[in-house]
Design a protein around this motif. Structure first.
Motif, PDB file in Angstrom:
ATOM      1  N   CYS A  20       0.845  -1.198   0.000  1.00  0.00           N
ATOM      2  CA  CYS A  20       0.000   0.000   0.000  1.00  0.00           C
ATOM      3  C   CYS A  20       0.883   1.251   0.000  1.00  0.00           C
ATOM      4  CB  CYS A  20      -0.893  -0.023   1.227  1.00  0.00           C
ATOM      5  SG  CYS A  20      -2.117   1.289   1.288  1.00  0.00           S
ATOM      6  N   ASN A  21       0.613   2.169  -0.943  1.00  0.00           N
ATOM      7  CA  ASN A  21       1.392   3.400  -1.064  1.00  0.00           C
ATOM      8  C   ASN A  21       0.458   4.588  -1.276  1.00  0.00           C
ATOM      9  OD1 ASN A  21       4.429   2.409  -1.564  1.00  0.00           O
ATOM     10  ND2 ASN A  21       3.053   1.060  -2.719  1.00  0.00           N
ATOM     11  N   PHE A  22       0.547   5.570  -0.399  1.00  0.00           N
ATOM     12  CA  PHE A  22      -0.166   6.830  -0.603  1.00  0.00           C
ATOM     13  C   PHE A  22       0.371   7.871   0.380  1.00  0.00           C
ATOM     14  CE2 PHE A  22      -2.790   4.722   2.609  1.00  0.00           C
ATOM     15  CZ  PHE A  22      -3.136   5.739   3.479  1.00  0.00           C
ATOM     16  N   GLY A  23       0.016   9.117   0.145  1.00  0.00           N
ATOM     17  CA  GLY A  23       0.443  10.201   1.022  1.00  0.00           C
ATOM     18  C   GLY A  23      -0.724  11.101   1.385  1.00  0.00           C
ATOM     19  N   VAL A  24      -0.550  11.846   2.463  1.00  0.00           N
ATOM     20  CA  VAL A  24      -1.555  12.815   2.914  1.00  0.00           C
ATOM     21  C   VAL A  24      -0.886  14.176   2.992  1.00  0.00           C
ATOM     22  CG1 VAL A  24      -3.123  13.487   4.770  1.00  0.00           C
ATOM     23  CG2 VAL A  24      -2.799  11.052   4.240  1.00  0.00           C
ATOM     24  N   GLU A  25      -1.386  15.125   2.222  1.00  0.00           N
ATOM     25  CA  GLU A  25      -0.805  16.461   2.203  1.00  0.00           C
ATOM     26  C   GLU A  25      -1.184  17.237   3.462  1.00  0.00           C
ATOM     27  OE1 GLU A  25      -1.799  18.575  -1.312  1.00  0.00           O
ATOM     28  OE2 GLU A  25      -0.997  17.049  -2.677  1.00  0.00           O
ATOM     29  N   ARG A  26      -0.244  18.038   3.932  1.00  0.00           N
ATOM     30  CA  ARG A  26      -0.496  18.880   5.100  1.00  0.00           C
ATOM     31  C   ARG A  26      -1.678  19.813   4.837  1.00  0.00           C
ATOM     32  NH1 ARG A  26       3.000  19.660   8.899  1.00  0.00           N
ATOM     33  NH2 ARG A  26       4.693  19.010   7.515  1.00  0.00           N
ATOM     34  N   GLY A  27      -2.588  19.889   5.804  1.00  0.00           N
ATOM     35  CA  GLY A  27      -3.729  20.786   5.695  1.00  0.00           C
ATOM     36  C   GLY A  27      -4.892  20.243   4.891  1.00  0.00           C
ATOM     37  N   SER A  28      -4.791  18.998   4.440  1.00  0.00           N
ATOM     38  CA  SER A  28      -5.851  18.432   3.610  1.00  0.00           C
ATOM     39  C   SER A  28      -6.815  17.572   4.421  1.00  0.00           C
ATOM     40  CB  SER A  28      -5.242  17.558   2.496  1.00  0.00           C
ATOM     41  OG  SER A  28      -4.712  16.354   3.049  1.00  0.00           O
ATOM     42  N   ILE A  29      -7.966  17.298   3.811  1.00  0.00           N
ATOM     43  CA  ILE A  29      -8.861  16.244   4.282  1.00  0.00           C
ATOM     44  C   ILE A  29      -8.789  15.154   3.216  1.00  0.00           C
ATOM     45  CG2 ILE A  29     -11.217  15.573   4.853  1.00  0.00           C
ATOM     46  CD1 ILE A  29     -11.789  18.448   5.635  1.00  0.00           C
ATOM     47  N   THR A  30      -8.183  14.047   3.574  1.00  0.00           N
ATOM     48  CA  THR A  30      -8.004  12.934   2.647  1.00  0.00           C
ATOM     49  C   THR A  30      -8.859  11.765   3.100  1.00  0.00           C
ATOM     50  OG1 THR A  30      -5.730  13.615   2.126  1.00  0.00           O
ATOM     51  CG2 THR A  30      -6.328  11.333   1.631  1.00  0.00           C
ATOM     52  N   ALA A  31      -9.592  11.169   2.168  1.00  0.00           N
ATOM     53  CA  ALA A  31     -10.448  10.033   2.482  1.00  0.00           C
ATOM     54  C   ALA A  31      -9.805   8.743   1.994  1.00  0.00           C
ATOM     55  CB  ALA A  31     -11.821  10.208   1.848  1.00  0.00           C
ATOM     56  N   LEU A  32      -9.977   7.695   2.773  1.00  0.00           N
ATOM     57  CA  LEU A  32      -9.537   6.356   2.403  1.00  0.00           C
ATOM     58  C   LEU A  32     -10.802   5.509   2.296  1.00  0.00           C
ATOM     59  CD1 LEU A  32      -7.062   4.497   1.948  1.00  0.00           C
ATOM     60  CD2 LEU A  32      -7.071   4.043   4.409  1.00  0.00           C
ATOM     61  N   ILE A  33     -11.157   5.106   1.077  1.00  0.00           N
ATOM     62  CA  ILE A  33     -12.426   4.418   0.870  1.00  0.00           C
ATOM     63  C   ILE A  33     -12.203   3.043   0.241  1.00  0.00           C
ATOM     64  CG2 ILE A  33     -13.618   6.620   0.603  1.00  0.00           C
ATOM     65  CD1 ILE A  33     -13.927   5.942  -2.395  1.00  0.00           C
ATOM     66  N   GLY A  34     -13.264   2.247   0.272  1.00  0.00           N
ATOM     67  CA  GLY A  34     -13.221   0.911  -0.301  1.00  0.00           C
ATOM     68  C   GLY A  34     -14.265   0.037   0.358  1.00  0.00           C
ATOM     69  N   PRO A  35     -14.550  -1.113  -0.214  1.00  0.00           N
ATOM     70  CA  PRO A  35     -15.570  -2.002   0.349  1.00  0.00           C
ATOM     71  C   PRO A  35     -15.085  -2.653   1.631  1.00  0.00           C
ATOM     72  CG  PRO A  35     -14.434  -3.108  -1.429  1.00  0.00           C
ATOM     73  CD  PRO A  35     -13.927  -1.690  -1.420  1.00  0.00           C
ATOM     74  N   ASN A  36     -15.990  -3.315   2.338  1.00  0.00           N
ATOM     75  CA  ASN A  36     -15.591  -4.082   3.507  1.00  0.00           C
ATOM     76  C   ASN A  36     -14.528  -5.097   3.114  1.00  0.00           C
ATOM     77  OD1 ASN A  36     -17.398  -2.811   5.260  1.00  0.00           O
ATOM     78  ND2 ASN A  36     -19.056  -4.224   4.750  1.00  0.00           N
ATOM     79  N   GLY A  37     -13.478  -5.178   3.922  1.00  0.00           N
ATOM     80  CA  GLY A  37     -12.399  -6.110   3.624  1.00  0.00           C
ATOM     81  C   GLY A  37     -11.324  -5.544   2.720  1.00  0.00           C
ATOM     82  N   ALA A  38     -11.435  -4.262   2.356  1.00  0.00           N
ATOM     83  CA  ALA A  38     -10.435  -3.663   1.467  1.00  0.00           C
ATOM     84  C   ALA A  38      -9.100  -3.437   2.161  1.00  0.00           C
ATOM     85  CB  ALA A  38     -10.956  -2.334   0.906  1.00  0.00           C
ATOM     86  N   GLY A  39      -9.111  -3.371   3.514  1.00  0.00           N
ATOM     87  CA  GLY A  39      -7.868  -3.169   4.247  1.00  0.00           C
ATOM     88  C   GLY A  39      -7.717  -1.789   4.848  1.00  0.00           C
ATOM     89  N   LYS A  40      -8.790  -0.994   4.826  1.00  0.00           N
ATOM     90  CA  LYS A  40      -8.702   0.392   5.282  1.00  0.00           C
ATOM     91  C   LYS A  40      -8.372   0.485   6.772  1.00  0.00           C
ATOM     92  CE  LYS A  40     -12.959   1.175   4.181  1.00  0.00           C
ATOM     93  NZ  LYS A  40     -13.281  -0.247   3.857  1.00  0.00           N
ATOM     94  N   THR A  41      -9.159  -0.193   7.600  1.00  0.00           N
ATOM     95  CA  THR A  41      -8.938  -0.124   9.039  1.00  0.00           C
ATOM     96  C   THR A  41      -7.621  -0.793   9.416  1.00  0.00           C
ATOM     97  OG1 THR A  41     -11.288   0.027   9.620  1.00  0.00           O
ATOM     98  CG2 THR A  41      -9.816  -0.852  11.301  1.00  0.00           C
ATOM     99  N   THR A  42      -7.257  -1.860   8.727  1.00  0.00           N
ATOM    100  CA  THR A  42      -5.959  -2.497   8.988  1.00  0.00           C
ATOM    101  C   THR A  42      -4.826  -1.525   8.676  1.00  0.00           C
ATOM    102  OG1 THR A  42      -6.878  -4.678   8.457  1.00  0.00           O
ATOM    103  CG2 THR A  42      -4.490  -4.472   8.464  1.00  0.00           C
ATOM    104  N   ALA A  43      -4.965  -0.773   7.594  1.00  0.00           N
ATOM    105  CA  ALA A  43      -3.961   0.250   7.273  1.00  0.00           C
ATOM    106  C   ALA A  43      -3.894   1.292   8.386  1.00  0.00           C
ATOM    107  CB  ALA A  43      -4.292   0.908   5.935  1.00  0.00           C
ATOM    108  N   PHE A  44      -5.063   1.734   8.865  1.00  0.00           N
ATOM    109  CA  PHE A  44      -5.104   2.670   9.993  1.00  0.00           C
ATOM    110  C   PHE A  44      -4.365   2.089  11.196  1.00  0.00           C
ATOM    111  CE2 PHE A  44      -8.559   6.160  10.171  1.00  0.00           C
ATOM    112  CZ  PHE A  44      -8.138   6.659   8.960  1.00  0.00           C
ATOM    113  N   ASN A  45      -4.619   0.813  11.487  1.00  0.00           N
ATOM    114  CA  ASN A  45      -3.983   0.179  12.638  1.00  0.00           C
ATOM    115  C   ASN A  45      -2.467   0.144  12.491  1.00  0.00           C
ATOM    116  OD1 ASN A  45      -6.520  -0.293  13.730  1.00  0.00           O
ATOM    117  ND2 ASN A  45      -6.628  -2.414  13.061  1.00  0.00           N
TER     118      ASN A  45
END
Length: 247
Positions: A20-45
């Motif tokens: 998994c590769n991505f960045g979050v720019e300073r001062g932005s609101i960035t969303a991480l989306i995808g279906p259940n099981g996509a890995g979003k919460t695991t990435a957060f963890n």
């Protein structure tokens, strides 16, 4: 501001997050989306180190943080919420919020459980969120939406510079949802960077500056809301007409 490079989290043969590769720019609101099981919460963890990445790295303001402990990451300015509130039911809202204050080390052992400065700070945050009326309410008596607001208040006690919000709209009634959206916008206007996981596409499309799309543990698209809405790979892979309905 935040960089995720080659992040992987495997559970045996299951690749919950895979390169998994991505960045979050300073001062932005960035969303991480995808279906259940996509890995979003695991990435957060993995980013917050509530889970140990299998491999890859996470960088905050040029410093690698994936080897740090969770409290050390918080001290560096990154804090997060969880899908399900982790409030301490036998404590008041005020006490739950103050529990998230920055830890000063062994000197804190000599201080009262709640200092006057901490109480003033916590009450100021509760006032900002419009929930001072529940400051002395027992945590177990709160509605689901009130718990979401309490979690957000607790998050702000650590003076973060970037916050990770895991489904802040989940289970919240429409009126309270608009309040939460307003609070996120105000915090962002004040300079706070936001990374948000959310399934409410209508909310994401109007709130986010950029959207990162995950499927099967990988990033398949990254761009502005208008780009994501028209991205054939996103629509064909798993979202179908959901994004069109959110326009």
């Amino acid at each position: 501001m935040l960089e995720i490079k080659g992040l992987c989290k495997y559970f045996g043969g299951i690749k919950a997050v895979d390169d998994c590769n991505f960045g979050v720019e300073r001062g932005s609101i960035t969303a991480l989306i995808g279906p259940n099981g996509a890995g979003k919460t695991t990435a957060f963890n993995c980013i917050s180190r509530t889970a140990m990445p299998t491999k890859g790295s996470v960088w905050l303001d040029g410093e690698r943080i994936d080897k740090l402990r969770p409290h050390q990451i918080t001290q560096r300015g990154l804090s997060r919420t969880f899908q399900i509130s982790r409030n301490l039911a036998d404590m008041t809202v005020l006490e739950n919020v103050i529990c998230q204050s920055r830890i000063g080390g062994w000197r804190d052992l000599m201080k009262p459980a709640m200092s006057s400065d901490e109480i003033d700070k916590a009450m100021g945050i509760l006032d900002f969120l419009g929930i001072t009326r529940i400051a002395y309410e027992d945590g177990s008596n709160l509605s689901y939406g009130q718990k979401k607001l309490m979690d957000l208040a607790a998050l702000l006690m650590s003076d973060p510079k970037i916050i990770l919000l895991d489904e802040p709209a989940g289970g919240v009634n429409p009126t309270l949802l608009e309040e939460i959206v307003g609070h996120i916008r105000k915090l962002n206007d004040q300079g706070l960077t936001v990374l948000i996981v959310e399934h409410n596409m209508e909310l994401i499309m109007r709130l986010s500056h950029r959207i990162v799309v995950m499927a099967q543990g990988r990033v398949i698209a990254n761009g502005a809301p208008a780009e994501i809405r028209e991205n054939p790979a996103v629509l064909d892979a798993y979202l179908g007409g959901v994004l069109e309905e959110a326009v």
